[in-house]
Write an enzyme that holds these catalytic residues in place. Structure first.
Site, PDB file in Angstrom:
ATOM      1  N   SER A 173      23.997  12.918  47.403  1.00 41.89           N
ATOM      2  CA  SER A 173      25.369  13.340  47.125  1.00 41.89           C
ATOM      3  C   SER A 173      25.480  14.865  47.150  1.00 41.89           C
ATOM      4  O   SER A 173      24.486  15.575  46.950  1.00 41.89           O
ATOM      5  CB  SER A 173      25.801  12.840  45.746  1.00 41.89           C
ATOM      6  OG  SER A 173      25.776  11.435  45.707  1.00 41.89           O
TER       7      SER A 173
HETATM    8  N1  SAH Z   1      22.394   9.374  43.996  1.00 41.73           N
HETATM    9  C1  SAH Z   1      21.411   9.449  45.048  1.00 41.73           C
HETATM   10  C2  SAH Z   1      21.670   8.588  46.257  1.00 41.73           C
HETATM   11  C3  SAH Z   1      23.081   8.294  46.666  1.00 41.73           C
HETATM   12  S1  SAH Z   1      23.203   7.287  48.127  1.00 41.73           S
HETATM   13  C4  SAH Z   1      21.231  10.877  45.482  1.00 41.73           C
HETATM   14  O1  SAH Z   1      22.136  11.680  45.315  1.00 41.73           O
HETATM   15  O2  SAH Z   1      20.166  11.162  46.017  1.00 41.73           O
HETATM   16  C5  SAH Z   1      23.345   5.683  47.356  1.00 41.73           C
HETATM   17  C6  SAH Z   1      22.036   5.008  47.115  1.00 41.73           C
HETATM   18  O3  SAH Z   1      22.327   3.718  46.588  1.00 41.73           O
HETATM   19  C7  SAH Z   1      21.182   4.790  48.357  1.00 41.73           C
HETATM   20  O4  SAH Z   1      19.905   5.321  48.146  1.00 41.73           O
HETATM   21  C8  SAH Z   1      21.123   3.259  48.496  1.00 41.73           C
HETATM   22  O5  SAH Z   1      19.875   2.812  48.987  1.00 41.73           O
HETATM   23  C9  SAH Z   1      21.362   2.807  47.068  1.00 41.73           C
HETATM   24  N2  SAH Z   1      21.891   1.443  46.894  1.00 41.73           N
HETATM   25  C10 SAH Z   1      22.945   0.840  47.513  1.00 41.73           C
HETATM   26  N3  SAH Z   1      23.100  -0.430  47.052  1.00 41.73           N
HETATM   27  C11 SAH Z   1      22.112  -0.629  46.131  1.00 41.73           C
HETATM   28  C12 SAH Z   1      21.748  -1.739  45.315  1.00 41.73           C
HETATM   29  N4  SAH Z   1      22.390  -2.911  45.352  1.00 41.73           N
HETATM   30  N5  SAH Z   1      20.705  -1.591  44.461  1.00 41.73           N
HETATM   31  C13 SAH Z   1      20.014  -0.421  44.414  1.00 41.73           C
HETATM   32  N6  SAH Z   1      20.304   0.655  45.176  1.00 41.73           N
HETATM   33  C14 SAH Z   1      21.356   0.558  46.018  1.00 41.73           C
END
Ligand code: SAH
Length: 230
Positions: free
Chosen positions: A65
Site C-alpha cells: 500500500s
Molecule cells: N498490507 C500489505 C499488502 C497489501 S496487498 C502491504 O502493504 O504490504 C493485499 C494482500 O492481501 C496481498 O498480499 C494478498 O495476497 C492478501 N490477501 C488477499 N486475500 C487474502 C486472504 N483471503 N487471506 C490472506 N491474505 C489475503
C-alpha cells in the site's frame, strides 16, 4: 521508541514522513516515529521507489500500500497499539505494517500477520529480518503465517487491533468474533467502489461502524481468484 531511531541513511524515509506531515496525513508523533524507524526501502522490490507516496506491485497480483494508507491505518489504530496490546494484520503482504505494529506494541505485545500467498509470507519474514523489527520476530512477539485471513488467526485472539489490507465484500464474521471488546478493526469494504470502514466493538459486544474515506485495495479473496491470470 528511541531505540528504533536510526541516525543514518534515513533522508528518504524522513522525507517521506515529512511530506505526509505537511499534507496533514500524519499528525501523530508515534506514527511518524515508527514510519521513520521502519525503512520502507527494505520492503519494496529492488529498483522501485520506496519513499514516493504510491502503491508498488510486489508480485502475485498484490501491492504494498501507499505510505499515506499505511499512515492513515496506523493513526486509526494507534490507541489500540500501545505496549502490551495484540494486533492482527490480515493480508500482511510485504510485512511493512505488521512490522510497524510490532514496534508499537513492543515485546510484551503480540502481533500476527496472515497472508494466503506462501511466497509473500516468506518474503515478509526476510524483510522483517533485515529491519529494526527483527528482534520481535526472533523473540516471538511477532509472527507471520500462511492462511486464509478471512478466518482471522484464532491462536492469539482476541485482538485489540485488526487491520485488513485487502478489500472484502462483507465483513468476515470470524474477524468480528476475534476483535476484543473495546477493540477496533480497520477494513476496506466493497468491490469497485470501496470505503475504508472503522469498526469499534463496544464493551457490551455491540458494534459501531463509521466510514473514513474512499479507497482502492486489491480484493480479499481466495488464492485461486487472486492468482488467476498471474
Ligand atoms: N498490507 C500489505 C499488502 C497489501 S496487498 C502491504 O502493504 O504490504 C493485499 C494482500 O492481501 C496481498 O498480499 C494478498 O495476497 C492478501 N490477501 C488477499 N486475500 C487474502 C486472504 N483471503 N487471506 C490472506 N491474505 C489475503
Amino acid at each position: 521508541m528511541e531505540q528504533f531511531q536510526s541516525g543514518t541513511g534515513s533522508s528518504g524515509k524522513r522525507g517521506m514522513v515529512e511530506n505526509l506531515k505537511r499534507y496533514g496525513v500524519i499528525s501523530s508523533k508515534r506514527v511518524a516515529q515508527v514510519m521513520e524507524a521502519l525503512d520502507r526501502g527494505l520492503f519494496v522490490p529492488v529498483g522501485s521507489s520506496a519513499y514516493v507516496d504510491t502503491p508498488v506491485p510486489i508480485g502475485y497480483n498484490a501491492t504494498i500500500s501507499a505510505p499515506h494508507m499505511h499512515a492513515t491505518c496506523l493513526q486509526l489504530l494507534e490507541d489500540k497499539l500501545h505496549p502490551g496490546m495484540r494486533a492482527l494484520d490480515v493480508g500482511s503482504g510485504t510485512g511493512y505494517l505488521t512490522g510497524c505494529f510490532a514496534l508499537m506494541v513492543g515485546a510484551e505485545g503480540r502481533v500476527v500477520g496472515v497472508d494466503h500467498i506462501p511466497e509473500l509470507v516468506d518474503m515478509s519474514i526476510k524483510n522483517i529480518e533485515k529491519s529494526v523489527a527483527a528482534s520481535f520476530l526472533k523473540k516471538g512477539s511477532l509472527s507471520l503465517h500462511v492462511g486464509d485471513g478471512r478466518k482471522g488467526w484464532q491462536e492469539f485472539a482476541p485482538y485489540d487491533a485488526i487491520h485488513v489490507g485487502a478489500a472484502a465484500s462483507e465483513i468476515p464474521q470470524p474477524l468480528l468474533d476475534q476483535l476484543k471488546p473495546g477493540g477496533r478493526m480497520v477494513i476496506p469494504l466493497g468491490t469497485y467502489f470501496q470505503e475504508l470502514k472503522v469498526i469499534d466493538k463496544n464493551e457490551d459486544g455491540s458494534i459501531k461502524v463509521h466510514t473514513e474515506t474512499s479507497v482502492r485495495y486489491v480484493p480479499l479473496t481466495s488464492r485461486v481468484e487472486q492468482l488467476g491470470g498471474f
